[in-house]
Design a protein around this motif. Structure first.
Motif, PDB file in Angstrom:
ATOM      1  N   ASN A 140     -14.483  15.747 -25.285  1.00 42.78           N
ATOM      2  CA  ASN A 140     -15.307  16.713 -24.548  1.00 42.78           C
ATOM      3  C   ASN A 140     -16.643  16.075 -24.177  1.00 42.78           C
ATOM      4  O   ASN A 140     -17.631  16.221 -24.897  1.00 42.78           O
ATOM      5  CB  ASN A 140     -15.526  17.969 -25.403  1.00 42.78           C
ATOM      6  CG  ASN A 140     -16.120  19.119 -24.604  1.00 42.78           C
ATOM      7  OD1 ASN A 140     -16.802  18.924 -23.605  1.00 42.78           O
ATOM      8  ND2 ASN A 140     -15.857  20.337 -25.057  1.00 42.78           N
ATOM      9  N   LYS A 141     -16.656  15.378 -23.061  1.00 37.11           N
ATOM     10  CA  LYS A 141     -17.870  14.675 -22.626  1.00 37.11           C
ATOM     11  C   LYS A 141     -19.031  15.646 -22.420  1.00 37.11           C
ATOM     12  O   LYS A 141     -20.164  15.351 -22.804  1.00 37.11           O
ATOM     13  CB  LYS A 141     -17.597  13.907 -21.330  1.00 37.11           C
ATOM     14  CG  LYS A 141     -18.800  13.126 -20.813  1.00 37.11           C
ATOM     15  CD  LYS A 141     -18.469  12.348 -19.548  1.00 37.11           C
ATOM     16  CE  LYS A 141     -18.407  13.242 -18.327  1.00 37.11           C
ATOM     17  NZ  LYS A 141     -18.278  12.466 -17.076  1.00 37.11           N
ATOM     18  N   ARG A 142     -18.767  16.769 -21.822  1.00 33.18           N
ATOM     19  CA  ARG A 142     -19.837  17.738 -21.531  1.00 33.18           C
ATOM     20  C   ARG A 142     -20.530  18.202 -22.807  1.00 33.18           C
ATOM     21  O   ARG A 142     -21.763  18.246 -22.881  1.00 33.18           O
ATOM     22  CB  ARG A 142     -19.279  18.935 -20.764  1.00 33.18           C
ATOM     23  CG  ARG A 142     -20.324  20.035 -20.463  1.00 33.18           C
ATOM     24  CD  ARG A 142     -19.746  21.138 -19.610  1.00 33.18           C
ATOM     25  NE  ARG A 142     -19.444  20.646 -18.282  1.00 33.18           N
ATOM     26  CZ  ARG A 142     -20.320  20.586 -17.294  1.00 33.18           C
ATOM     27  NH1 ARG A 142     -21.583  20.995 -17.495  1.00 33.18           N
ATOM     28  NH2 ARG A 142     -19.967  20.155 -16.105  1.00 33.18           N
ATOM     29  N   ALA A 143     -19.743  18.535 -23.812  1.00 30.22           N
ATOM     30  CA  ALA A 143     -20.332  19.006 -25.080  1.00 30.22           C
ATOM     31  C   ALA A 143     -21.183  17.911 -25.702  1.00 30.22           C
ATOM     32  O   ALA A 143     -22.272  18.177 -26.223  1.00 30.22           O
ATOM     33  CB  ALA A 143     -19.224  19.437 -26.033  1.00 30.22           C
ATOM     34  N   PHE A 144     -20.685  16.674 -25.660  1.00 29.97           N
ATOM     35  CA  PHE A 144     -21.441  15.570 -26.252  1.00 29.97           C
ATOM     36  C   PHE A 144     -22.759  15.349 -25.528  1.00 29.97           C
ATOM     37  O   PHE A 144     -23.802  15.203 -26.166  1.00 29.97           O
ATOM     38  CB  PHE A 144     -20.621  14.278 -26.230  1.00 29.97           C
ATOM     39  CG  PHE A 144     -21.420  13.085 -26.689  1.00 29.97           C
ATOM     40  CD1 PHE A 144     -21.676  12.879 -28.036  1.00 29.97           C
ATOM     41  CD2 PHE A 144     -21.963  12.193 -25.776  1.00 29.97           C
ATOM     42  CE1 PHE A 144     -22.445  11.802 -28.467  1.00 29.97           C
ATOM     43  CE2 PHE A 144     -22.726  11.104 -26.187  1.00 29.97           C
ATOM     44  CZ  PHE A 144     -22.969  10.913 -27.546  1.00 29.97           C
ATOM     45  N   VAL A 145     -22.728  15.291 -24.205  1.00 24.03           N
ATOM     46  CA  VAL A 145     -23.949  15.039 -23.423  1.00 24.03           C
ATOM     47  C   VAL A 145     -24.995  16.105 -23.696  1.00 24.03           C
ATOM     48  O   VAL A 145     -26.171  15.798 -23.941  1.00 24.03           O
ATOM     49  CB  VAL A 145     -23.617  14.961 -21.920  1.00 24.03           C
ATOM     50  CG1 VAL A 145     -24.895  15.040 -21.084  1.00 24.03           C
ATOM     51  CG2 VAL A 145     -22.862  13.674 -21.611  1.00 24.03           C
ATOM     52  N   ASN A 146     -24.586  17.363 -23.665  1.00 23.24           N
ATOM     53  CA  ASN A 146     -25.539  18.449 -23.903  1.00 23.24           C
ATOM     54  C   ASN A 146     -26.145  18.366 -25.298  1.00 23.24           C
ATOM     55  O   ASN A 146     -27.354  18.533 -25.478  1.00 23.24           O
ATOM     56  CB  ASN A 146     -24.844  19.801 -23.715  1.00 23.24           C
ATOM     57  CG  ASN A 146     -24.608  20.140 -22.256  1.00 23.24           C
ATOM     58  OD1 ASN A 146     -25.427  19.809 -21.400  1.00 23.24           O
ATOM     59  ND2 ASN A 146     -23.496  20.778 -21.960  1.00 23.24           N
ATOM     60  N   MET A 147     -25.305  18.086 -26.290  1.00 21.24           N
ATOM     61  CA  MET A 147     -25.779  18.000 -27.671  1.00 21.24           C
ATOM     62  C   MET A 147     -26.677  16.779 -27.864  1.00 21.24           C
ATOM     63  O   MET A 147     -27.766  16.882 -28.440  1.00 21.24           O
ATOM     64  CB  MET A 147     -24.581  17.912 -28.620  1.00 21.24           C
ATOM     65  CG  MET A 147     -24.953  17.641 -30.075  1.00 21.24           C
ATOM     66  SD  MET A 147     -23.493  17.285 -31.099  1.00 21.24           S
ATOM     67  CE  MET A 147     -22.969  15.699 -30.409  1.00 21.24           C
ATOM     68  N   ALA A 148     -26.221  15.622 -27.388  1.00 22.66           N
ATOM     69  CA  ALA A 148     -26.943  14.370 -27.627  1.00 22.66           C
ATOM     70  C   ALA A 148     -28.332  14.388 -26.995  1.00 22.66           C
ATOM     71  O   ALA A 148     -29.307  13.953 -27.623  1.00 22.66           O
ATOM     72  CB  ALA A 148     -26.130  13.200 -27.074  1.00 22.66           C
ATOM     73  N   ILE A 149     -28.445  14.883 -25.790  1.00 28.25           N
ATOM     74  CA  ILE A 149     -29.753  14.890 -25.121  1.00 28.25           C
ATOM     75  C   ILE A 149     -30.673  15.939 -25.736  1.00 28.25           C
ATOM     76  O   ILE A 149     -31.866  15.683 -25.945  1.00 28.25           O
ATOM     77  CB  ILE A 149     -29.585  15.085 -23.601  1.00 28.25           C
ATOM     78  CG1 ILE A 149     -28.901  13.841 -23.005  1.00 28.25           C
ATOM     79  CG2 ILE A 149     -30.943  15.334 -22.928  1.00 28.25           C
ATOM     80  CD1 ILE A 149     -28.634  13.904 -21.520  1.00 28.25           C
ATOM     81  N   PRO A 176     -19.214   7.969 -16.068  1.00 27.88           N
ATOM     82  CA  PRO A 176     -17.829   7.931 -16.539  1.00 27.88           C
ATOM     83  C   PRO A 176     -17.759   7.967 -18.059  1.00 27.88           C
ATOM     84  O   PRO A 176     -18.590   7.363 -18.742  1.00 27.88           O
ATOM     85  CB  PRO A 176     -17.302   6.609 -15.982  1.00 27.88           C
ATOM     86  CG  PRO A 176     -18.518   5.765 -15.774  1.00 27.88           C
ATOM     87  CD  PRO A 176     -19.611   6.710 -15.394  1.00 27.88           C
ATOM     88  N   LYS A 177     -16.769   8.670 -18.553  1.00 27.76           N
ATOM     89  CA  LYS A 177     -16.539   8.736 -19.989  1.00 27.76           C
ATOM     90  C   LYS A 177     -16.443   7.336 -20.597  1.00 27.76           C
ATOM     91  O   LYS A 177     -16.982   7.055 -21.666  1.00 27.76           O
ATOM     92  CB  LYS A 177     -15.254   9.513 -20.253  1.00 27.76           C
ATOM     93  CG  LYS A 177     -14.882   9.713 -21.696  1.00 27.76           C
ATOM     94  CD  LYS A 177     -13.493  10.328 -21.837  1.00 27.76           C
ATOM     95  CE  LYS A 177     -13.389  11.679 -21.177  1.00 27.76           C
ATOM     96  NZ  LYS A 177     -12.052  12.294 -21.401  1.00 27.76           N
ATOM     97  N   GLU A 178     -15.785   6.445 -19.860  1.00 30.82           N
ATOM     98  CA  GLU A 178     -15.595   5.080 -20.338  1.00 30.82           C
ATOM     99  C   GLU A 178     -16.921   4.341 -20.503  1.00 30.82           C
ATOM    100  O   GLU A 178     -17.081   3.523 -21.415  1.00 30.82           O
ATOM    101  CB  GLU A 178     -14.688   4.302 -19.384  1.00 30.82           C
ATOM    102  CG  GLU A 178     -13.274   4.821 -19.269  1.00 30.82           C
ATOM    103  CD  GLU A 178     -13.131   6.068 -18.393  1.00 30.82           C
ATOM    104  OE1 GLU A 178     -12.034   6.655 -18.388  1.00 30.82           O
ATOM    105  OE2 GLU A 178     -14.128   6.439 -17.717  1.00 30.82           O
ATOM    106  N   GLY A 179     -17.880   4.619 -19.615  1.00 29.88           N
ATOM    107  CA  GLY A 179     -19.186   3.981 -19.693  1.00 29.88           C
ATOM    108  C   GLY A 179     -19.989   4.448 -20.891  1.00 29.88           C
ATOM    109  O   GLY A 179     -20.691   3.657 -21.542  1.00 29.88           O
ATOM    110  N   ILE A 180     -19.901   5.731 -21.197  1.00 32.87           N
ATOM    111  CA  ILE A 180     -20.608   6.285 -22.348  1.00 32.87           C
ATOM    112  C   ILE A 180     -20.041   5.698 -23.641  1.00 32.87           C
ATOM    113  O   ILE A 180     -20.792   5.275 -24.538  1.00 32.87           O
ATOM    114  CB  ILE A 180     -20.506   7.828 -22.347  1.00 32.87           C
ATOM    115  CG1 ILE A 180     -21.225   8.404 -21.116  1.00 32.87           C
ATOM    116  CG2 ILE A 180     -21.087   8.410 -23.636  1.00 32.87           C
ATOM    117  CD1 ILE A 180     -21.053   9.904 -20.936  1.00 32.87           C
ATOM    118  N   ILE A 181     -18.722   5.639 -23.725  1.00 31.88           N
ATOM    119  CA  ILE A 181     -18.075   5.085 -24.913  1.00 31.88           C
ATOM    120  C   ILE A 181     -18.387   3.596 -25.055  1.00 31.88           C
ATOM    121  O   ILE A 181     -18.669   3.104 -26.163  1.00 31.88           O
ATOM    122  CB  ILE A 181     -16.550   5.320 -24.853  1.00 31.88           C
ATOM    123  CG1 ILE A 181     -16.254   6.813 -25.025  1.00 31.88           C
ATOM    124  CG2 ILE A 181     -15.817   4.489 -25.906  1.00 31.88           C
ATOM    125  CD1 ILE A 181     -14.800   7.188 -24.815  1.00 31.88           C
ATOM    126  N   ALA A 182     -18.355   2.874 -23.934  1.00 26.54           N
ATOM    127  CA  ALA A 182     -18.638   1.432 -23.977  1.00 26.54           C
ATOM    128  C   ALA A 182     -20.046   1.162 -24.495  1.00 26.54           C
ATOM    129  O   ALA A 182     -20.275   0.200 -25.241  1.00 26.54           O
ATOM    130  CB  ALA A 182     -18.463   0.831 -22.584  1.00 26.54           C
TER     131      ALA A 182
END
Length: 256
Positions: A140-149, A176-182
């Motif tokens: 869940n990229k959206r949940a992570f971005v909102n929480m992390a920031i 991209p999800k791949e960029g965040i994970i990388a």
């Protein structure tokens, strides 16, 4: 503007001329965080802002973006602009990239600034948290971005700077999800550059927020003393370019 690097594009902007200053953004950020800084500072010098791999409009170059990978992409932009010497300032992850750049290309920097950043490597607990974050992003990229920031600021400043924080989140959701994970995996395995920082002979600055939820203020202060770096204190959290914009802008003018 962009260059082709390892079969993908690296996006950058440049404005002004002479005495180059390179501004590197942090994790889940992009060169847009420096827009006002670039407009203001470029009246007296060249200011270069770069989207690091997997962030902003830059593509992904591998499954793991090590700090070396990112530093090499910065060098590719400087080569494109024929910049031989530059002062580098990096926010958070951009500070890690900054230090790795100093490590690989010691004759290029004229100085460095670590903004809400540290030369220390990840602790064991932090590495485990990077892996946990990777799993969350995958689901869940959206949940992570909102929480992390949101976790980068105090609850009070999340409310006070809501428009700017929302803008930061909305931009990151396009990465991209791949960029965040990388990036997460690259930060996890980065080297400890405390000794490198201590040995640098040109101007070096560490900046920390007294209420930073991510980095321990007192620890950064101690590292500054131990490495012979000038320490700059800000009263708020991890996002000095938003929370303490005037103080950071004044500092950028000071290093001119």
């Amino acid at each position: 503007m962009e260059i082709n690097y390892k079969n993908t594009s690296i996006n950058y902007s440049t404005k002004g001329s002479g005495n180059p200053l390179v501004l590197l953004h942090g994790f889940l950020e992009s060169l847009e965080i420096w827009e006002n800084f670039q407009d203001n500072l470029s009246e007296k010098r060249q200011v270069v802002c770069i989207d690091l791999p997997g962030h902003g409009r830059s593509g992904c170059i591998d499954k793991v973006h090590t700090m070396k990978d990112m530093a090499l992409s910065v060098k590719a932009v400087l080569d494109e602009l024929n910049i031989k010497k530059a002062f580098l300032a990096g926010h958070s992850m951009g500070g890690y990239v900054n230090l790795e750049f100093q490590n690989i290309f010691p004759i290029i920097p004229t100085g460095l600034a670590l903004i809400n950043s540290t030369p220390k490597a990840d602790s064991k607990k932090r590495r485990l948290n990077r892996d946990k974050a990777t799993r969350i992003v995958a689901k869940n990229k959206r949940a992570f971005v909102n929480m992390a920031i949101s976790n980068l600021l105090t609850p009070e400043n999340n409310k006070k700077y809501k428009p700017q924080v929302d803008e930061l989140k909305n931009r990151a959701l396009n990465f991209p999800k791949e960029g965040i994970i990388a990036a997460l995996q690259g930060m996890k395995i980065r080297a400890d550059h405390s000794r490198l920082l201590a040995g640098l002979k040109y101007p070096k600055y560490l900046m920390a927020g007294e209420k930073d939820p991510i980095l321990n203020y007192e620890e950064v202060k101690r590292i500054s003393t131990a490495t012979g770096s000038e320490f700059r204190s800000y009263p708020d959290g991890h996002l000095a370019f938003i929370e303490n914009k005037k103080g950071l802008m004044d500092f950028m003018h000071f290093i001119d």
